[in-house]
Design a protein around this motif. Sequence first.
Motif, PDB file in Angstrom:
ATOM      1  N   GLY A 192     -82.825 -19.338  27.443  1.00 13.36           N
ATOM      2  CA  GLY A 192     -84.185 -19.780  27.710  1.00 13.36           C
ATOM      3  C   GLY A 192     -84.627 -19.690  29.142  1.00 13.36           C
ATOM      4  N   LEU A 193     -83.892 -19.007  30.013  1.00 11.98           N
ATOM      5  CA  LEU A 193     -84.282 -18.910  31.411  1.00 11.98           C
ATOM      6  C   LEU A 193     -85.493 -18.004  31.613  1.00 11.98           C
ATOM      7  N   ILE A 194     -85.588 -16.927  30.850  1.00  8.07           N
ATOM      8  CA  ILE A 194     -86.706 -15.990  30.974  1.00  8.07           C
ATOM      9  C   ILE A 194     -87.605 -16.088  29.743  1.00  8.07           C
ATOM     10  N   PHE A 195     -87.027 -15.862  28.559  1.00 12.70           N
ATOM     11  CA  PHE A 195     -87.742 -16.036  27.297  1.00 12.70           C
ATOM     12  C   PHE A 195     -87.377 -17.379  26.686  1.00 12.70           C
ATOM     13  N   ASP A 196     -88.144 -17.815  25.675  1.00 12.51           N
ATOM     14  CA  ASP A 196     -87.841 -19.080  25.009  1.00 12.51           C
ATOM     15  C   ASP A 196     -86.479 -19.009  24.325  1.00 12.51           C
ATOM     16  N   THR A 197     -85.861 -20.182  24.165  1.00 14.96           N
ATOM     17  CA  THR A 197     -84.566 -20.272  23.500  1.00 14.96           C
ATOM     18  C   THR A 197     -84.685 -19.831  22.041  1.00 14.96           C
ATOM     19  N   LEU A 198     -83.747 -18.997  21.616  1.00 16.77           N
ATOM     20  CA  LEU A 198     -83.725 -18.495  20.246  1.00 16.77           C
ATOM     21  C   LEU A 198     -82.315 -18.616  19.675  1.00 16.77           C
ATOM     22  N   PRO A 199     -82.171 -19.131  18.461  1.00 15.75           N
ATOM     23  CA  PRO A 199     -80.846 -19.137  17.812  1.00 15.75           C
ATOM     24  C   PRO A 199     -80.516 -17.750  17.276  1.00 15.75           C
ATOM     25  N   PHE A 200     -79.278 -17.323  17.451  1.00 13.42           N
ATOM     26  CA  PHE A 200     -78.902 -15.981  17.018  1.00 13.42           C
ATOM     27  C   PHE A 200     -77.503 -15.973  16.429  1.00 13.42           C
ATOM     28  N   SER A 201     -77.216 -14.905  15.717  1.00 13.16           N
ATOM     29  CA  SER A 201     -75.858 -14.587  15.268  1.00 13.16           C
ATOM     30  C   SER A 201     -75.523 -13.217  15.818  1.00 13.16           C
ATOM     31  N   GLY A 202     -74.440 -13.118  16.566  1.00 11.73           N
ATOM     32  CA  GLY A 202     -74.088 -11.838  17.166  1.00 11.73           C
ATOM     33  C   GLY A 202     -73.123 -12.015  18.307  1.00 11.73           C
ATOM     34  N   VAL A 203     -73.331 -11.241  19.358  1.00 15.31           N
ATOM     35  CA  VAL A 203     -72.457 -11.296  20.534  1.00 15.31           C
ATOM     36  C   VAL A 203     -73.313 -11.536  21.770  1.00 15.31           C
ATOM     37  N   GLN A 204     -72.689 -12.160  22.763  1.00 15.59           N
ATOM     38  CA  GLN A 204     -73.415 -12.461  23.990  1.00 15.59           C
ATOM     39  C   GLN A 204     -72.451 -12.444  25.174  1.00 15.59           C
ATOM     40  N   LEU A 205     -72.930 -11.901  26.278  1.00 10.64           N
ATOM     41  CA  LEU A 205     -72.231 -11.979  27.550  1.00 10.64           C
ATOM     42  C   LEU A 205     -73.206 -12.587  28.542  1.00 10.64           C
ATOM     43  N   SER A 206     -72.845 -13.727  29.109  1.00  7.88           N
ATOM     44  CA  SER A 206     -73.778 -14.419  29.995  1.00  7.88           C
ATOM     45  C   SER A 206     -73.033 -15.106  31.120  1.00  7.88           C
ATOM     46  N   SER A 207     -73.734 -15.317  32.223  1.00  9.51           N
ATOM     47  CA  SER A 207     -73.151 -16.020  33.366  1.00  9.51           C
ATOM     48  C   SER A 207     -73.154 -17.520  33.110  1.00  9.51           C
ATOM     49  N   ASP A 208     -72.278 -18.227  33.802  1.00 11.08           N
ATOM     50  CA  ASP A 208     -72.208 -19.682  33.731  1.00 11.08           C
ATOM     51  C   ASP A 208     -72.247 -20.208  35.151  1.00 11.08           C
ATOM     52  N   GLU A 209     -73.347 -20.870  35.495  1.00 10.31           N
ATOM     53  CA  GLU A 209     -73.539 -21.332  36.867  1.00 10.31           C
ATOM     54  C   GLU A 209     -72.501 -22.359  37.274  1.00 10.31           C
ATOM     55  N   ARG A 210     -71.877 -23.016  36.293  1.00  8.66           N
ATOM     56  CA  ARG A 210     -70.861 -24.017  36.627  1.00  8.66           C
ATOM     57  C   ARG A 210     -69.631 -23.408  37.273  1.00  8.66           C
ATOM     58  N   MET A 211     -69.449 -22.090  37.125  1.00 12.01           N
ATOM     59  CA  MET A 211     -68.325 -21.439  37.786  1.00 12.01           C
ATOM     60  C   MET A 211     -68.535 -21.324  39.284  1.00 12.01           C
ATOM     61  N   LEU A 212     -69.766 -21.529  39.715  1.00 12.93           N
ATOM     62  CA  LEU A 212     -70.033 -21.563  41.153  1.00 12.93           C
ATOM     63  C   LEU A 212     -69.714 -22.941  41.697  1.00 12.93           C
ATOM     64  N   PRO A 213     -69.358 -23.048  42.963  1.00  8.37           N
ATOM     65  CA  PRO A 213     -69.193 -24.381  43.550  1.00  8.37           C
ATOM     66  C   PRO A 213     -70.512 -25.141  43.509  1.00  8.37           C
ATOM     67  N   GLU A 214     -70.438 -26.459  43.512  1.00  2.00           N
ATOM     68  CA  GLU A 214     -71.641 -27.276  43.384  1.00  2.00           C
ATOM     69  C   GLU A 214     -72.662 -26.964  44.470  1.00  2.00           C
ATOM     70  N   SER A 215     -72.213 -26.591  45.635  1.00  2.00           N
ATOM     71  CA  SER A 215     -73.131 -26.321  46.738  1.00  2.00           C
ATOM     72  C   SER A 215     -73.907 -25.033  46.552  1.00  2.00           C
ATOM     73  N   LEU A 216     -73.560 -24.220  45.539  1.00  3.18           N
ATOM     74  CA  LEU A 216     -74.271 -22.962  45.293  1.00  3.18           C
ATOM     75  C   LEU A 216     -75.055 -22.966  43.976  1.00  3.18           C
ATOM     76  N   ARG A 217     -75.091 -24.066  43.295  1.00  3.45           N
ATOM     77  CA  ARG A 217     -75.774 -24.113  42.005  1.00  3.45           C
ATOM     78  C   ARG A 217     -77.277 -24.392  42.178  1.00  3.45           C
ATOM     79  N   GLY A 218     -78.025 -23.676  41.512  1.00  6.76           N
ATOM     80  CA  GLY A 218     -79.458 -23.755  41.715  1.00  6.76           C
ATOM     81  C   GLY A 218     -80.092 -25.101  41.433  1.00  6.76           C
TER      82      GLY A 218
END
Length: 884
Positions: free
Chosen positions: A273-299
């Motif tokens: 939902g960052l660009i388009f509205d949230t949609l439920p899907f069945s399939g495959v996805q590759l996405s970033s996870d901001e939590r992997m960044l240190p807290e000082s770099l999270r938006g």
Amino acid sequence: MQTLRQSGSAIPTSAGSYTGKMTPIALILVSMFTASNAQADLRVTPPQSIARNVEFDPQFLNMGNAQEMDLSRFANGSNALPGHYKVAIYLNRTALLNADVEFKSREDKTVYPCLTPKIVGSIDFNTDRIPASLLKAIKGGEQCIDLTQEIPAAQVVFDSNEQRLDIQLPQAYVNTLARGTVNPALWDSGVPAGILGYNINAYSSQSNGNDSKSLYAGINAGVNIGAWYARHNGAYSWADGGQKKYTTLNTYMQRDIPVLQGRALIGESNTNGLIFDTLPFSGVQLSSDERMLPESLRGYAPDIRGIARTAARVTVTQGGQIIYERTVSPGEFIINDLYPTGYGGNLDVTIHEADGSEQNFTVPFASVAQLLRPGTHRYSVTMGKLRNDFIDDDPALYQATYQRGLTNIVTGYGGVQASQDYHALQLGAAVGTFVGAFSADVTQARTHLPANSGGTQSGQSYQLGYSKVISETNSSLSLAAYRFSTEGFMDYLTAMNTREAVRQGFPASSVGRAKNRVTLTAGQGLPGDWGQFYISSSLQNYWNREGNDTQYQMGYSNRYKSLSYGLSVNRSQSAYGSTQNNYLLSFSFPLGRRDSSHTPNIRVQLNRDSNGNMREQTALSGTAGAGNQFSYSASAMNSNNGGGASGALNAQYRSQATAVSASYGAGENYQSQGLGLNGTMVAHPGGVTLTPYNGETFAVVEAKGAEGARVSSYPGVHIDSHGYAIVPYLNPYQMNDVSIDPKGTASNVELDNTAQKVAPHAGAVVMLKYTTKKGWPVLINATFEDQPVPFGASVQDEKGNNVGAVGQGGQIYARVSSERGKLNVIWGDGSHMACQVGYVLMPQPKGQKASAVQTFTSLCQQASNNNVPKELASRSASGSPSGS
């Protein structure tokens, strides 16, 4: 004299324990060294930076056999004896890793940590600045690297109490790291595990002779195997005389890909939902996870506020799927613990009252301006099919989005969506300025419909966003979105609903097409002690439908001493003309001292709605128990228009295994009852352990023999009878402190370490083992050849482990693991400078608590070569345990 921290025979640590154990006596010895205007440096530091060859005056203790004492191992400082230690290693005060480190003696008997190439190689060196010999040592796999010899400016400081090894390097030698950075090499994927979280809520009501019963059981189940995590989220809903069905929210398998700072997912889930509205899907996805960044770099899920007239059941749905359900007390409530469901897509809230009536409203959920730091990015690629119970043909969904910080003030973003007969492209940018953060984007969409239903529809949607916090005036403004869409524009879900309507024979105009949509949230702190004002509103109208969907909330809150009070107004109006207003005036104050953990709180509310209904309510709530494991509330309410008087009782108990809640409400012509269970079962290599908490990421604490010890700071989390406890709510990819409070354990149980740090992957079940030893503390007054045994002599058990040292007057304090045995007392090189003390512990009456310390007097007898091998005596002279 230098101030020393006392360390007992069992040292509480943050990462582990020294196998031989430091004692207070060894530290006292170091503090009593004297040299010309010099003190002993108790740090493991470069040999050139510490006091050199300090000497100890044995006459100070008036010891007759002092000339035979070998105290040279203390002559150059250090609070560490040679041996193996499990330590937490920090680089420039940032956690690096946990490791077993061997401490060795130099020729001058100073002690240094022997760092392996794996440990040194985990440091992000600036390879242009470090010596070539260090690079060669790392690549060559040398068994031992003395970092202070390779980089003279380096400092290595060891704290034996905390079992923490601090490496200090000049910034020029290492690459700059953001605050809070945790090396991905430290991320723990956990152990094979099974998870079953449950939230069960049974509810019944009787109104005007009609009985209503319902049951909701939500589960969050999962299996972890290696780095792959399988998850299933579902819910069973049952209503007496109504629908009985199990609904699958999603089932998927995921795996982190640290090198991409992202995650691969296969199965059912939701777009972010960052660009388009949230949609439920069945399939495959590759996405970033901001939590992997240190807290000082999270938006972000929004808070949901509402007013229940009775003891009611609140259901939250998104896209037609139930994502949350809870029983609430009469009056104002807040739901702020939703699982993340993305950053776009409205939340529909239904309040099922005990008298059979319902309230419905919508909480706007839209993303605001998304600025990123320069060089950072977010991405997501999804390929699959839309999951929607109201669309039968399972349309395809292909979506890719990307955001990147281009400069310090500009972020670019965009995305594409595609399906059969539908395409959309969005481009936009966010800009940070001194007057606030702006975002602007445009979306071009094309939808193909049958010729008799309008044919190809094409249009644009323009969106503007703004947010600003003015700290000087305590103001915040967030225009989350102003969107204008042309008549031919359809977003993905509108297009799919329109295609479905046409397929079933309805006109395309039966599905509303948004024209303007505005979401506004603002807060203003008033000067002085005048409180806080806020407003939240949304407006949407349509091209092909009359009327507007309007909702707004306005409120004011303040505090006077211990009295808090507020006024709020809620108004909602649908495009079909129905309007609903609610006005609420509330007061709350404690019944006693606010700083007391068990002080109950009183809340008084006056509520009026647009139908002229008036309600007055008083509620009492609080907690009880040593760990606040009990919570309760009682409320009484009076209503006009035939509502009459009513009341409700709620209670919750959080045990070690589960959380139990119960509620009862009664009023004129109705009554209701509710019962709930909440918690998680975790299957791990040691068995199955229960916890009253739900969560995503857990730690299993294993401390055999430490039953009853409290773990971390969550009520109800204790070591159970099998030696395990579950710690919930770990922060993924960040260092978490997990500690054990030994209070409550048996007196003959000793923990080698009481705290550890761990950085788990999201969804992991990590295992933390705390070594416990059963032993009995003894205090022995020992003599050798009619004199007290030498002060400072090492005391070892029959296995060669250091268990203590000799204090003044020949007193030996040690913890022994056997009820009878011998202790070796060693003060020099050779069997003639060692003796043995035998002991037999007094038997303890069955069922009686063991004595804290057993004290007795014993003769230390001359040790033979058979009993004390020469190599043991030689090692003990330098303080190294044979068990190392």
